[in-house]
Enzyme design. Sequence first.
Site, PDB file in Angstrom:
ATOM      1  N   ASP A  19      11.668 -29.088 -11.991  1.00  0.00           N
ATOM      2  CA  ASP A  19      11.622 -27.676 -11.631  1.00  0.00           C
ATOM      3  C   ASP A  19      13.026 -27.086 -11.502  1.00  0.00           C
ATOM      4  OD1 ASP A  19       8.897 -28.288 -11.402  1.00  0.00           O
ATOM      5  OD2 ASP A  19       9.024 -28.595  -9.247  1.00  0.00           O
ATOM      6  N   GLU A 175       2.308 -20.743 -13.904  1.00  0.00           N
ATOM      7  CA  GLU A 175       3.133 -21.019 -12.719  1.00  0.00           C
ATOM      8  C   GLU A 175       4.602 -20.936 -13.097  1.00  0.00           C
ATOM      9  OE1 GLU A 175       1.815 -24.964 -11.698  1.00  0.00           O
ATOM     10  OE2 GLU A 175       2.824 -25.877 -13.408  1.00  0.00           O
TER      11      GLU A 175
HETATM   12  C1  6LW Z   1       5.536 -26.918  -9.224  1.00  0.00           C
HETATM   13  C2  6LW Z   1       4.858 -26.367 -10.396  1.00  0.00           C
HETATM   14  C3  6LW Z   1       5.009 -27.504 -11.246  1.00  0.00           C
HETATM   15  O1  6LW Z   1       5.467 -26.175  -8.092  1.00  0.00           O
HETATM   16  O2  6LW Z   1       4.792 -28.592 -10.538  1.00  0.00           O
HETATM   17  O3  6LW Z   1       5.750 -28.289 -13.228  1.00  0.00           O
HETATM   18  C4  6LW Z   1       4.808 -28.222  -9.192  1.00  0.00           C
HETATM   19  N1  6LW Z   1       5.415 -27.394 -12.430  1.00  0.00           N
HETATM   20  O4  6LW Z   1       5.437 -25.256 -10.937  1.00  0.00           O
HETATM   21  C5  6LW Z   1       5.494 -29.265  -8.424  1.00  0.00           C
HETATM   22  O5  6LW Z   1       6.758 -29.529  -9.001  1.00  0.00           O
END
Ligand code: 6LW
Length: 500
Positions: A19, A175
């Site tokens: 991230d 996300e």
């Molecule tokens: C993070 C989400 C994700 O919050 O995994 O790969 C979660 N993306 O965006 C935990 O890293």
Amino acid sequence: MSETNTTFHNPVIPGFHPDPSVCRVGEDYYLACSSFEYFPGVPLFHSRDLVHWTRIGNVLDRPDQLRLPLDSPSSGGIYAPTLRHHDGRFWLIVTNVSGDGNLLFTTTDPAGPWSGPIRLPDVHGIDPDLAWDEDDTCWCTTAGVAQVPIDPHTGRTLGPQRRIWSGTPGAKAPEAPHLYRIGEYWYLLIAEGGTERCHSVSVARSRTPDGPFEPCPANPVLTHRGTEHPIQNTGHADLVQGPDGSWWMVLLGVRPGGGSPGWHVLGRETFLVPVDWVDGWPVAGALSPEAPAPPWPLRPGPAVPVRDDFDENELAAHWVSVRHRPPEDCTTKERPGRLTLRARGGSLDEPDVTFVGRRQQHPACRVRAHLDPSRGEGGLAVRLDESHHYTVEAAPGQVRVRARIGPLTGVVASREAPAGPVVLRIEVTPVDAGYDARSGPDTVSLGFENPEGGFVELASLDGRYLSTEVAGGFTGRVIGLFASAGSVDIDWYDYEPLGS
Ligand code: 6LW
């Protein structure tokens, strides 16, 4: 020092560093990552060239900033920061999914100290982003994808939180939003498809920061799903401009090894990829382990030395513990030149264990530690979580190897050893799976060094059981030291990469 290279090596930050969020201030770049159940949290890196990153600290290095209850699960805790520079200050927004929710921190010096937490009780959802518009309104955008204007000084919301985009119809988990003003448009970069093999990067744009957003017709702009590529699970990107004005993305990816279905053991790592603009949309270039170098001089920072002698009063920033690190249980002040660990929990199975480790950053590596068990018991561990770890442990006159794989646990081997200090050793070696579809990704060899010379291997274990595909969750291996009874003194710890 500068050098001219024709290629650079990806990942640019190897080991469990997912991230990534990046920002540029003049000639300096700063990057932060998720840290989950580890304390201190949110590793912070500095670079002058986007390729070489030096760890300069941790954003959350005090208990008032990072509260991880003992019943919070591994892979809970700290998710997905966004790091930005605005109005002469650095701002970092992050989620503590184990209680405190979304939190903001600020500083003028990214090496610290960072402020205490500014709470955001009315901002819902993980993966918060910050972007300021021309009127200095601060837009906070979260997974989903939802958005709310906030006052970053107080954490108060200044309007309702509302949905602004849902990503590509049918794709799961929109996300990791990041919002940027670039030229005439506001660009909303997201991850979708989930953080596993279908992970991808998509983008939409709008004339205003709060939409309406028009998806890019070429979405996803980056994914390795369904390919043979050695770098998989690619997503969760952040955009940045290079010193020459070119555009780049940092993003997470994994390097699975072994046969089918493939196991990754180093967690999600940080990669760098060039970006072009075509018809007002970002187009990602090739992401590869050896990539064409950017057209500016590369400037490696200081390398982390193999040996840590524990001569300083404080541990270096790369040492992490599980959930918290009470200073009296982990100290270099008690015996000069020694790290003393005092046991809390009796093993790594317990949430409250005295453990201090470094991320495994290389597929092949050797770890050695000089440990004196005359006042207790302890050793070296390869840790994925409470239910997945291998340890080589010294007690006075004895060394034993223990494995914990899910509900199964036991001593795999033990051997008499000379009384007094002992050098424990763990070596990780990748396996070439060839045509064996069942082959694991690597082997983990555990044992100790004979004072007369030579390595006494007690066990060589299949590394797949310490992989994310087996253990689940979002982290990767951390290799380090623990105490399981009384206290142990460590004179030195070596982490030696064997190849890149
Ligand atoms: C993070 C989400 C994700 O919050 O995994 O790969 C979660 N993306 O965006 C935990 O890293």
